[in-house]
Structures are given as structure tokens and as C-alpha cells.
Design a protein around this motif. Structure first.
Motif, short mmCIF file in Angstrom:
data_model
loop_
_atom_site.label_atom_id
_atom_site.label_comp_id
_atom_site.label_asym_id
_atom_site.label_seq_id
_atom_site.Cartn_x
_atom_site.Cartn_y
_atom_site.Cartn_z
N ASP A 1 2.63 11.93 17.59
CA ASP A 1 1.25 11.65 17.98
C ASP A 1 0.90 10.24 17.51
OD1 ASP A 1 -1.35 11.84 18.83
OD2 ASP A 1 -2.00 13.05 17.13
N PRO A 2 0.54 9.30 18.42
CA PRO A 2 0.25 7.92 18.00
C PRO A 2 -1.10 7.78 17.30
CG PRO A 2 -0.10 8.15 20.35
CD PRO A 2 0.47 9.46 19.87
N ALA A 3 -1.94 8.79 17.35
CA ALA A 3 -3.28 8.69 16.77
C ALA A 3 -3.26 8.41 15.26
CB ALA A 3 -4.10 9.93 17.08
N PRO A 4 -2.46 9.08 14.47
CA PRO A 4 -2.49 8.77 13.03
C PRO A 4 -2.12 7.33 12.72
CG PRO A 4 -1.42 10.87 13.39
CD PRO A 4 -1.63 10.25 14.74
N ALA A 5 -1.18 6.76 13.43
CA ALA A 5 -0.78 5.38 13.18
C ALA A 5 -1.93 4.42 13.49
CB ALA A 5 0.45 5.02 14.00
N VAL A 6 -2.62 4.65 14.59
CA VAL A 6 -3.74 3.79 14.97
C VAL A 6 -4.88 3.96 13.97
CG1 VAL A 6 -5.50 3.40 16.73
CG2 VAL A 6 -3.13 3.81 17.41
N GLU A 7 -5.16 5.18 13.58
CA GLU A 7 -6.24 5.43 12.62
C GLU A 7 -5.93 4.78 11.28
OE1 GLU A 7 -8.14 9.19 10.27
OE2 GLU A 7 -7.50 9.50 12.33
N THR A 8 -4.70 4.85 10.85
CA THR A 8 -4.31 4.23 9.59
C THR A 8 -4.45 2.72 9.65
OG1 THR A 8 -2.78 6.03 9.18
CG2 THR A 8 -2.45 4.03 7.91
N ARG A 9 -4.08 2.12 10.77
CA ARG A 9 -4.21 0.67 10.92
C ARG A 9 -5.66 0.23 10.94
NH1 ARG A 9 -0.67 -1.09 15.83
NH2 ARG A 9 -2.58 -2.25 16.07
N LEU A 10 -6.54 1.04 11.52
CA LEU A 10 -7.95 0.66 11.60
C LEU A 10 -8.71 0.89 10.30
CD1 LEU A 10 -8.91 1.93 15.16
CD2 LEU A 10 -8.53 -0.42 14.43
N THR A 11 -8.37 1.92 9.58
CA THR A 11 -9.14 2.27 8.39
C THR A 11 -8.42 1.97 7.08
OG1 THR A 11 -8.33 4.54 8.44
CG2 THR A 11 -10.39 4.08 9.61
N GLY A 12 -7.14 1.72 7.14
CA GLY A 12 -6.38 1.47 5.91
C GLY A 12 -6.67 0.08 5.36
N THR A 13 -6.84 -0.02 4.06
CA THR A 13 -7.08 -1.31 3.41
C THR A 13 -6.56 -1.27 1.99
OG1 THR A 13 -8.74 -2.96 2.84
CG2 THR A 13 -9.40 -0.66 2.66
N SER A 14 -6.22 -2.43 1.50
CA SER A 14 -5.83 -2.53 0.10
C SER A 14 -6.90 -3.29 -0.69
CB SER A 14 -4.48 -3.24 -0.02
OG SER A 14 -4.58 -4.54 0.51
N ALA A 15 -8.06 -3.50 -0.07
CA ALA A 15 -9.15 -4.22 -0.72
C ALA A 15 -9.81 -3.35 -1.78
CB ALA A 15 -10.19 -4.63 0.32
N PRO A 16 -10.39 -3.98 -2.80
CA PRO A 16 -11.12 -3.22 -3.82
C PRO A 16 -12.35 -2.53 -3.22
CG PRO A 16 -10.71 -5.47 -4.55
CD PRO A 16 -10.30 -5.38 -3.13
#
Length: 70
Positions: free
Chosen positions: A4-19
Motif C-alpha cells: 500500500d503506497p499510502a503509508p510511505a506518502v503519509e510518512t513523507r508528508l508528516t515525518g520530521t526530525s525537527a524539534p
């Protein structure tokens, strides 16, 4: 077999390493700009580019825009 490509897209949009503070600042800025920007798309003649046409003293704003754009 198929992923399912949805988890990869969601992770790219919401994932961050910012404080966390940076994330809060981004949310606050978005909270200001989103309500200001949406009406410009809903009523462009009143709030978007149309207001510059009305306020302009140029005889032909479209041709002046083309000249500025290059």
C-alpha cells in the motif's frame, strides 16, 4: 504481494526530525496563513488580483503585468 503506497506518502508528508518547538511554530504560521489565503481563492476579484485591477491607475494592468513579468 502489493504494498500500500499510502503509508510511505503519509510518512513523507508528516515525518520530521525537527524539534517540537519548530513544529509548533510551523503550526502557528499555518494557522495564520491558511485563513488569510483561502478567501483569496474563493473570491479572487475582491481579495485576490482583482483588487489590484480596481486600485490601479494604469490604463491597462494586464499589459503592465506582462511588461513586468518580462
Amino acid at each position: 504481494m502489493f504494498r500500500d503506497p499510502a503509508p510511505a506518502v503519509e510518512t513523507r508528508l508528516t515525518g520530521t526530525s525537527a524539534p517540537g518547538a519548530v513544529v509548533l511554530i510551523r503550526l502557528y504560521v499555518g494557522d495564520v496563513f491558511l485563513p488569510e489565503g483561502v478567501p483569496k481563492f474563493l473570491r479572487p476579484d475582491q481579495l485576490g488580483t482583482g483588487r489590484f485591477d480596481k486600485a490601479s491607475t494604469l490604463p491597462s494592468p494586464a499589459s503592465a503585468g506582462a511588461a513586468v513579468r518580462g
